[in-house]
Motif scaffolding. Structure first.
Motif, short mmCIF file in Angstrom:
data_model
loop_
_atom_site.label_atom_id
_atom_site.label_comp_id
_atom_site.label_asym_id
_atom_site.label_seq_id
_atom_site.Cartn_x
_atom_site.Cartn_y
_atom_site.Cartn_z
N GLY A 71 0.84 -0.94 -0.19
CA GLY A 71 -0.07 0.17 -0.17
C GLY A 71 0.86 1.21 0.03
N GLY A 72 0.47 2.11 -1.13
CA GLY A 72 1.65 3.23 -1.30
C GLY A 72 1.19 3.89 -2.33
N SER A 73 1.88 5.19 -2.25
CA SER A 73 1.73 5.76 -3.71
C SER A 73 3.21 6.62 -4.02
CB SER A 73 0.52 6.99 -3.73
OG SER A 73 0.77 7.70 -2.72
N ASN A 74 4.01 6.77 -3.08
CA ASN A 74 5.31 7.70 -3.35
C ASN A 74 6.24 6.61 -4.33
OD1 ASN A 74 8.27 8.09 -2.92
ND2 ASN A 74 7.33 9.69 -2.21
N PRO A 75 6.61 6.98 -5.56
CA PRO A 75 7.50 6.00 -6.41
C PRO A 75 8.54 5.57 -5.83
CG PRO A 75 6.62 7.72 -7.61
CD PRO A 75 6.19 8.34 -5.98
N SER A 76 9.27 6.41 -5.12
CA SER A 76 10.64 5.89 -4.60
C SER A 76 10.60 5.02 -3.41
CB SER A 76 11.58 7.26 -4.01
OG SER A 76 10.99 7.80 -3.03
N GLU A 77 9.53 5.13 -2.43
CA GLU A 77 9.17 4.24 -1.51
C GLU A 77 8.57 2.87 -1.95
OE1 GLU A 77 6.29 6.18 1.05
OE2 GLU A 77 8.01 7.62 1.85
N LEU A 78 7.79 3.09 -3.19
CA LEU A 78 7.34 1.78 -3.70
C LEU A 78 8.43 0.92 -4.37
CD1 LEU A 78 3.84 3.04 -5.24
CD2 LEU A 78 4.41 1.11 -3.52
N ALA A 79 9.46 1.82 -4.97
CA ALA A 79 10.74 0.94 -5.55
C ALA A 79 11.34 0.44 -4.57
CB ALA A 79 11.40 2.06 -6.18
N GLN A 80 11.64 0.99 -3.40
CA GLN A 80 12.37 0.45 -2.43
C GLN A 80 11.69 -0.94 -1.91
OE1 GLN A 80 13.49 3.37 0.43
NE2 GLN A 80 14.21 1.89 2.19
N CYS A 81 10.22 -0.61 -1.59
CA CYS A 81 9.68 -2.01 -1.00
C CYS A 81 9.64 -3.09 -2.20
CB CYS A 81 8.49 -1.42 -0.54
SG CYS A 81 8.33 -0.36 0.78
N ALA A 82 9.43 -2.73 -3.41
CA ALA A 82 9.47 -3.63 -4.63
C ALA A 82 10.85 -4.62 -4.39
CB ALA A 82 9.35 -3.08 -5.83
N ALA A 83 11.90 -3.92 -4.26
CA ALA A 83 13.43 -4.38 -4.01
C ALA A 83 13.19 -5.30 -2.88
CB ALA A 83 14.19 -3.58 -4.13
N LEU A 84 12.84 -4.77 -1.71
CA LEU A 84 12.88 -5.92 -0.59
C LEU A 84 11.72 -7.08 -0.85
CD1 LEU A 84 12.27 -3.19 2.17
CD2 LEU A 84 14.09 -4.48 1.95
N ALA A 85 10.91 -6.97 -1.56
CA ALA A 85 9.95 -8.19 -1.96
C ALA A 85 10.84 -9.11 -2.48
CB ALA A 85 8.73 -7.78 -2.72
N GLU A 86 11.84 -8.69 -3.60
CA GLU A 86 12.68 -9.64 -4.03
C GLU A 86 13.45 -10.12 -3.19
OE1 GLU A 86 15.04 -10.02 -8.38
OE2 GLU A 86 14.13 -8.41 -7.87
N GLU A 87 14.26 -9.35 -2.38
CA GLU A 87 15.13 -9.75 -1.50
C GLU A 87 14.73 -10.76 -0.66
OE1 GLU A 87 17.68 -7.95 2.36
OE2 GLU A 87 16.85 -6.51 0.61
N TYR A 88 13.48 -10.65 -0.06
CA TYR A 88 12.90 -11.34 0.85
C TYR A 88 12.21 -12.89 0.11
CZ TYR A 88 13.73 -8.62 5.21
OH TYR A 88 14.30 -8.29 6.06
N GLY A 89 12.31 -13.00 -0.97
CA GLY A 89 11.98 -14.19 -1.69
C GLY A 89 10.67 -14.33 -2.13
N PHE A 90 9.64 -13.26 -2.41
CA PHE A 90 8.41 -13.05 -3.01
C PHE A 90 8.47 -13.55 -4.31
CE2 PHE A 90 8.09 -11.07 1.12
CZ PHE A 90 6.84 -11.53 1.66
N ASP A 91 7.32 -13.87 -4.89
CA ASP A 91 7.32 -14.23 -6.26
C ASP A 91 6.64 -13.11 -7.02
OD1 ASP A 91 8.07 -17.30 -6.30
OD2 ASP A 91 6.38 -17.14 -4.78
N GLU A 92 5.96 -12.33 -6.37
CA GLU A 92 5.16 -11.09 -7.06
C GLU A 92 5.20 -9.99 -6.20
OE1 GLU A 92 1.33 -12.07 -8.93
OE2 GLU A 92 0.46 -10.26 -7.78
N VAL A 93 5.13 -8.72 -6.72
CA VAL A 93 4.90 -7.52 -5.84
C VAL A 93 3.53 -7.18 -6.45
CG1 VAL A 93 6.35 -6.06 -6.97
CG2 VAL A 93 5.34 -5.65 -4.79
N ASN A 94 2.16 -6.77 -5.35
CA ASN A 94 1.03 -6.09 -5.98
C ASN A 94 0.97 -4.92 -5.30
OD1 ASN A 94 -2.01 -6.08 -5.10
ND2 ASN A 94 -1.89 -6.90 -7.16
N LEU A 95 0.37 -3.94 -6.07
CA LEU A 95 -0.01 -2.73 -5.43
C LEU A 95 -1.40 -2.65 -5.46
CD1 LEU A 95 0.88 0.28 -4.90
CD2 LEU A 95 0.52 0.88 -7.28
N ASN A 96 -1.82 -2.24 -4.14
CA ASN A 96 -3.26 -2.15 -3.77
C ASN A 96 -3.95 -0.53 -4.19
OD1 ASN A 96 -5.75 -1.47 -2.05
ND2 ASN A 96 -5.04 -2.96 -0.68
#
Length: 338
Positions: A71-96
């Motif tokens: 959940g978010g809308s700030n592009p830089s914050e979303l990018a940072q969290c998308a990178a975390l999703a990959e680092e932690y092993g998730f298969d997909e990142v979805n925006l609410n």
């Protein structure tokens, strides 16, 4: 449990649901289906960046395939969290882009973003630049004041131009003023044909339908017009439905034959969680629906409700509750849920 990562398919998925699709429910869901795509609860970018990142992203390897919803809308914050999703092993990142609550609206999160497709597009573009994971969007068909077919198409086209190929569409508008989040799941009428028409208009996009789906027969009808189905409350309240997913939609045998087998398989996980200091009631609230409609199911739920919250409650509460439920011969999952 699962030894290797399974292929990700969105043909059948379980919706992200706040307070419900926790690691404890997801572990049970995975015991019932190897192939259903699971989603976390929505996690805000602020919580991940400024809070206990490890706690919010914690999951068991057995949960894969697993998507993280942000959940978010700030592009830089979303990018940072998308990178975390990959680092932690998730298969997909979805925006609410579907949650209608006042709290998230005030932070420019969720369904209010339907009114700002360009902002969603910027967020998606930033996320895609930060990760190799698929970036998907879950949204409504509109919001009050922007609920026309033209508005919906403009949203899809704007976000698709940023690179998003997968849209998970809750086939209701969200009413941002005057309805509670609970009412927003029931009051606005479902418009499944709109989702069908999106797939027909944009055949190059993956369109997943969500909202009010309860049975496999309904799923198959939706799959005639869309690429996948997503179930929410029905999968949570009647989780045994998931035991039929692998055979029904993937032509593969399911991992368990009975509810008893599923719960027995979950016992080591429950014991590990208790050893970590997790209260039993925080785990068992997610298994209450497993014996829905079964002889002894009410006694099973009552025993857990009356005892799991007591100080020092342990695995014996689950075993005693399990003993109250009739243990039938294995039943084909589809026969059991239809």
């Amino acid at each position: 449990m699962i030894a290797t990562r399974t292929p990700v398919s969105r043909r059948f998925s379980v919706a992200p649901m706040m307070d419900w699709t926790t690691p404890h429910f997801r572990y049970l869901a995975r015991l019932l289906s190897r192939r259903a795509l699971l989603y976390t609860e929505m996690v805000t970018t602020g919580a991940l960046i400024h809070g206990d990142t490890g706690r919010f992203l914690r999951h068991h390897p057995a949960e894969y395939p697993l998507a993280l919803q942000l959940g978010g809308s700030n592009p830089s914050e979303l990018a940072q969290c998308a990178a975390l999703a990959e680092e932690y092993g998730f298969d997909e990142v979805n925006l609410n882009v579907g949650c209608p609550s006042d709290r998230v609206q005030n932070n420019m999160i969720g369904a209010c973003l339907m009114g700002h497709p360009e902002k969603v597009a910027l967020g998606v573009k930033a996320m895609m630049a930060a990760t190799s994971l698929p970036v998907t969007v879950k949204h409504r068909i509109g919001i009050d004041g922007r609920e026309s077919w033209e508005d919906l198409c403009h949203f899809i086209e704007t976000v698709a131009a940023a690179g998003c190929r997968t849209f998970i569409v809750h086939a209701r508008i969200a009413v941002l003023e005057g309805l509670s989040p609970k009412e927003n799941r029931d009051v606005p009428p479902l418009k499944y044909p709109w989702v069908y028409d999106l797939k027909a208009r944009y055949p190059e996009l993956e369109i997943i339908i969500n909202g009010g789906i309860k049975t496999f027969d309904e799923c198959h009808e939706h799959l005639r017009h869309t690429d996948g189905v997503m179930l929410g409350r029905e999968a949570y309240h009647n989780p045994w439905l998931l035991a039929g997913v692998d055979s029904e939609f993937f032509d593969e045998p399911g991992p368990v034959a009975t509810r008893h087998e599923a719960l027995q398989a979950m016992l080591p996980f429950i014991e590990d969680e208790l050893d970590r200091g997790i209260y039993l009631s925080n785990i068992t609230r997610h298994i209450m629906g497993l014996f829905h409609g079964q002889p002894g199911g009410r006694q099973f739920r009552r025993h857990i409700s009356e005892n799991a919250h007591r100080p020092g409650s342990g695995i014996e509460v689950v075993l005693d509750a399990l003993a109250k439920v009739h243990h039938p011969a294995p039943t084909p999952a589809r026969e059991a849920v239809t």
